[in-house]
Design an enzyme around this catalytic site. Structure first.
Site, short mmCIF file in Angstrom:
data_model
loop_
_atom_site.label_atom_id
_atom_site.label_comp_id
_atom_site.label_asym_id
_atom_site.label_seq_id
_atom_site.Cartn_x
_atom_site.Cartn_y
_atom_site.Cartn_z
N GLU A 273 0.97 -1.14 0.08
CA GLU A 273 0.12 0.08 0.15
C GLU A 273 0.86 1.20 0.17
OE1 GLU A 273 -2.32 -0.80 3.51
OE2 GLU A 273 -0.99 0.50 4.76
N GLY A 275 2.30 4.94 -1.00
CA GLY A 275 1.63 6.05 -1.67
C GLY A 275 2.88 6.93 -1.79
N ARG A 311 5.58 19.22 5.87
CA ARG A 311 6.50 18.31 6.15
C ARG A 311 7.78 18.87 6.76
NH1 ARG A 311 9.12 15.08 3.46
NH2 ARG A 311 8.95 13.35 5.10
N CYS A 342 2.19 33.30 10.75
CA CYS A 342 2.77 33.59 12.07
C CYS A 342 3.26 32.65 12.85
CB CYS A 342 1.47 34.64 12.72
SG CYS A 342 1.31 36.20 11.77
N GLU A 343 4.04 31.96 12.35
CA GLU A 343 4.56 30.81 12.91
C GLU A 343 6.18 30.69 12.54
OE1 GLU A 343 3.39 28.71 15.20
OE2 GLU A 343 1.45 29.46 15.23
#
Length: 427
Positions: A273, A275, A311, A342-343
């Site tokens: 499976e 991805g 990520r 704003c991070e």
């Protein structure tokens, strides 16, 4: 060492931006098809081998349609993903439904589509039976716990993960559903993610082959299939090597013949499976440089932000960056490449050596074809960007439009606010 190239020229991508403003994700159709064919060929020895693409990686019906044409199924974990598969023509046992803490309506939809139900907990047997009824084919997700000696940077240690059944529960679960009339059985595990070590991937296969033999010996149940999970990684960093699919396929074949054939369990279907490795290297986030800031460090500001690619902020992940038109220039400048949230962790790269960058340059962030757009969000009112497909004939089409402010506001009730303000003004 990995080679990071883009499938378009500077002139081509500049032309694309005239019709589709940055930022956007763009996927290389032909590269995806070629990659899938190579993957399937590496496991062509296996009885009825099936790859179930992890829909969560790139949940777009245009991508799913391409993969369906290449013979892939869909690995789903939510109602929306089930519907995406349905609309792309992926139905029946071409769907593997692997979810956890699952609402009854999602089990109902999966059963309606004829999907393979992969149960994450032993208590789900009774829940599924009460809500939908037990299908003739049941699969269970195995969590080996401390049998796996080391954890994985994304999944962590199996014994600390919320997924799957213990070994003791696995035997109890198969006995329970067999006694309830279930006739067909499969087993699944997923203990690593983004794994580049072939030994780790082969270890998963050996573990599951041994378990299949033990289930047969103790319960007399002959499994119809083993789903080895996904986990094949992407060489995000230049120094990393991609997984040798041909070597991996041959190594698993040798283990299959040694363990499964010798136990009289052949033919036993194998599934995966994956991805990330299917679409990840063949998707790119394209963004324009809109600001440059020089204080204690040198910052390059893009019109994309972590809402477009989470990520690096979430995992500290490396994504290679190409500055279009400057591929051959020396990387003699050091930048933090940032977005506008704003991070302070809204950064695509930290202390990255790159060519000298100027406002207006186009920047391409590599390996964004999986868990890129799909992990987007609306914090700070940021709008998710468009997705484009670079088709095999070289043309480009939009396969998801960019969000608008109307989309962002669509679920809000401004009438309520207006009514309350009007009432307050009359007092």
């Amino acid at each position: 060492m990995s080679v990071k190239k883009v499938p378009f020229s500077q002139a081509k991508i500049e032309e694309i931006t005239k019709s589709f403003p940055t930022p956007f994700h763009i996927y290389d159709e032909q590269a995806i098809r070629d990659n899938v064919r190579r993957f399937l060929d590496a496991f062509s020895w296996a009885p009825a081998f099936k790859e179930y693409f992890a829909v969560k990686a790139t949940p777009n019906p245009a991508i799913l349609e391409i993969l369906r044409q290449e013979g892939l199924g869909g690995d789903c974990s939510s109602l929306a993903e089930l519907i995406l598969c349905e609309k792309a023509g992926i139905t029946g046992e071409n769907i593997m439904f692997t979810s956890n803490n699952t609402p009854d309506g999602e089990f109902q939809k999966a059963c309606e589509l004829g999907a393979i139900i992969n149960l994450d907990d032993i208590t789900h047997i009774e829940f599924l039976e009460e809500q939908v009824g037990l299908p003739q084919l049941i699969c269970f997700r195995y969590n080996p716990g401390p049998l796996v000696e080391s954890g994985n940077s994304i999944i962590g240690y199996p014994e600390e993960a919320k997924y799957g059944l213990t070994k003791e529960q696995i035997f109890e679960a198969y006995k329970t559903v067999r006694d309830k009339g279930v006739k067909r059985f499969g087993i699944h595990t997923m203990v690593v993610s983004n794994e580049l070590d072939t030994a780790g991937l082969l270890g998963t296969a050996n573990m599951m082959f041994d378990l299949a033999v033990e289930i047969y010996q103790k319960l007399g149940i002959k499994l119809e299939f083993i789903n080895l999970g996904g986990g094949i990684g992407v060489p995000y960093q230049l120094a990393q090597q991609p997984v040798d699919l041909e070597f991996l396929g041959k190594a698993i074949q040798e283990a299959y013949e040694l363990k499964i054939k010798s136990a009289g369990l052949h033919p036993l279907k194998l599934m995966m499976e994956c991805g990330r490795m299917i679409t990840g290297p063949y998707g790119y986030l394209v963004s324009r440089v809109i600001h440059e800031k020089n204080i204690y460090k040198h910052y390059i500001g893009l019109d994309a932000c972590m809402a477009n690619l989470m990520r690096p902020a979430l995992y500290g992940s490396y994504h290679h960056i190409t500055v279009m038109g400057k591929e051959n220039q020396p990387c003699d400048h050091v930048y933090d490449v940032t977005g506008s949230l704003c991070e302070n962790n809204d950064k695509f790269a930290i202390d990255r050596s790159l060519p000298q960058i100027e406002i207006g340059d186009l920047v391409v962030i590599h390996d964004a074809g999986a868990h890129g757009h799909s992990m987007g969000f609306n914090y700070n009112g940021k709008l998710r960007s468009a997705e484009l497909l670079l088709q095999a004939d070289g043309s480009v089409k939009q396969i998801r439009r960019a969000e608008t402010l109307n989309d962002y506001f669509a679920t809000l009730d401004f009438d309520c606010v207006t009514t309350n303000l009007a009432a307050a003004a009359k007092k």
